[in-house]
Design a protein around this motif. Sequence first.
Motif, mmCIF file in Angstrom:
data_model
loop_
_atom_site.group_PDB
_atom_site.id
_atom_site.type_symbol
_atom_site.label_atom_id
_atom_site.label_comp_id
_atom_site.label_asym_id
_atom_site.label_seq_id
_atom_site.Cartn_x
_atom_site.Cartn_y
_atom_site.Cartn_z
ATOM 1 N N GLY A 38 36.495 -18.790 36.031
ATOM 2 C CA GLY A 38 37.744 -19.434 36.426
ATOM 3 C C GLY A 38 38.538 -18.578 37.392
ATOM 4 O O GLY A 38 39.121 -19.084 38.361
ATOM 5 N N LEU A 39 38.579 -17.283 37.141
ATOM 6 C CA LEU A 39 39.293 -16.385 38.052
ATOM 7 C C LEU A 39 38.615 -16.326 39.412
ATOM 8 O O LEU A 39 39.295 -16.296 40.445
ATOM 9 C CB LEU A 39 39.384 -14.976 37.462
ATOM 10 C CG LEU A 39 40.423 -14.780 36.376
ATOM 11 C CD1 LEU A 39 40.335 -13.371 35.812
ATOM 12 C CD2 LEU A 39 41.811 -15.044 36.905
ATOM 13 N N MET A 40 37.300 -16.304 39.431
ATOM 14 C CA MET A 40 36.580 -16.282 40.703
ATOM 15 C C MET A 40 36.851 -17.560 41.501
ATOM 16 O O MET A 40 37.130 -17.506 42.700
ATOM 17 C CB MET A 40 35.075 -16.128 40.468
ATOM 18 C CG MET A 40 34.675 -14.765 39.998
ATOM 19 S SD MET A 40 34.827 -13.542 41.284
ATOM 20 C CE MET A 40 33.448 -13.971 42.287
ATOM 21 N N VAL A 41 36.781 -18.703 40.855
ATOM 22 C CA VAL A 41 37.027 -19.965 41.539
ATOM 23 C C VAL A 41 38.479 -20.047 41.989
ATOM 24 O O VAL A 41 38.771 -20.458 43.124
ATOM 25 C CB VAL A 41 36.653 -21.156 40.626
ATOM 26 C CG1 VAL A 41 37.121 -22.475 41.211
ATOM 27 C CG2 VAL A 41 35.152 -21.185 40.397
ATOM 28 N N GLY A 42 39.400 -19.645 41.112
ATOM 29 C CA GLY A 42 40.815 -19.663 41.474
ATOM 30 C C GLY A 42 41.116 -18.758 42.649
ATOM 31 O O GLY A 42 41.885 -19.111 43.551
ATOM 32 N N ALA A 44 38.999 -17.820 44.996
ATOM 33 C CA ALA A 44 38.398 -18.407 46.203
ATOM 34 C C ALA A 44 39.254 -19.555 46.735
ATOM 35 O O ALA A 44 39.481 -19.663 47.949
ATOM 36 C CB ALA A 44 36.981 -18.894 45.899
ATOM 37 N N VAL A 45 39.757 -20.398 45.851
ATOM 38 C CA VAL A 45 40.613 -21.513 46.272
ATOM 39 C C VAL A 45 41.894 -20.980 46.895
ATOM 40 O O VAL A 45 42.347 -21.475 47.942
ATOM 41 C CB VAL A 45 40.910 -22.447 45.078
ATOM 42 C CG1 VAL A 45 42.015 -23.435 45.397
ATOM 43 C CG2 VAL A 45 39.655 -23.179 44.647
ATOM 44 N N PHE A 46 42.492 -19.969 46.281
ATOM 45 C CA PHE A 46 43.720 -19.376 46.817
ATOM 46 C C PHE A 46 43.468 -18.791 48.205
ATOM 47 O O PHE A 46 44.262 -18.993 49.128
ATOM 48 C CB PHE A 46 44.227 -18.297 45.865
ATOM 49 C CG PHE A 46 45.442 -17.590 46.360
ATOM 50 C CD1 PHE A 46 46.686 -18.189 46.290
ATOM 51 C CD2 PHE A 46 45.344 -16.318 46.904
ATOM 52 C CE1 PHE A 46 47.813 -17.537 46.752
ATOM 53 C CE2 PHE A 46 46.462 -15.667 47.373
ATOM 54 C CZ PHE A 46 47.707 -16.268 47.298
ATOM 55 N N CYS A 47 42.375 -18.061 48.362
ATOM 56 C CA CYS A 47 42.053 -17.445 49.649
ATOM 57 C C CYS A 47 41.858 -18.508 50.729
ATOM 58 O O CYS A 47 42.398 -18.384 51.836
ATOM 59 C CB CYS A 47 40.792 -16.594 49.506
ATOM 60 S SG CYS A 47 40.330 -15.718 50.993
#
Length: 80
Positions: A38-42, A44-47
Amino acid sequence: MFRFAKNAVNLTGQAVRQVRQVRHGSSAPDFHDKYGNGLMVGGAVFCVAVWTFVVTQTGITWNTSPIGKVMPKEWRESEE
């Protein structure tokens, strides 16, 4: 290609779980097991969202060529 990537991720996930279980001796989920993906996906989405905003809204001109846009000033002889 998608099937290959999916299998590769699955294999690495299994290997990580096996190594963690051997080293730590327990299979209880820790922070990384609960929130890692979840942190990785979050992140990536933020970036992607931030760079999309920067590219589309800030008006920065990215590495465009000055040829044809910069005009030399007219030469003036100094009168003495």
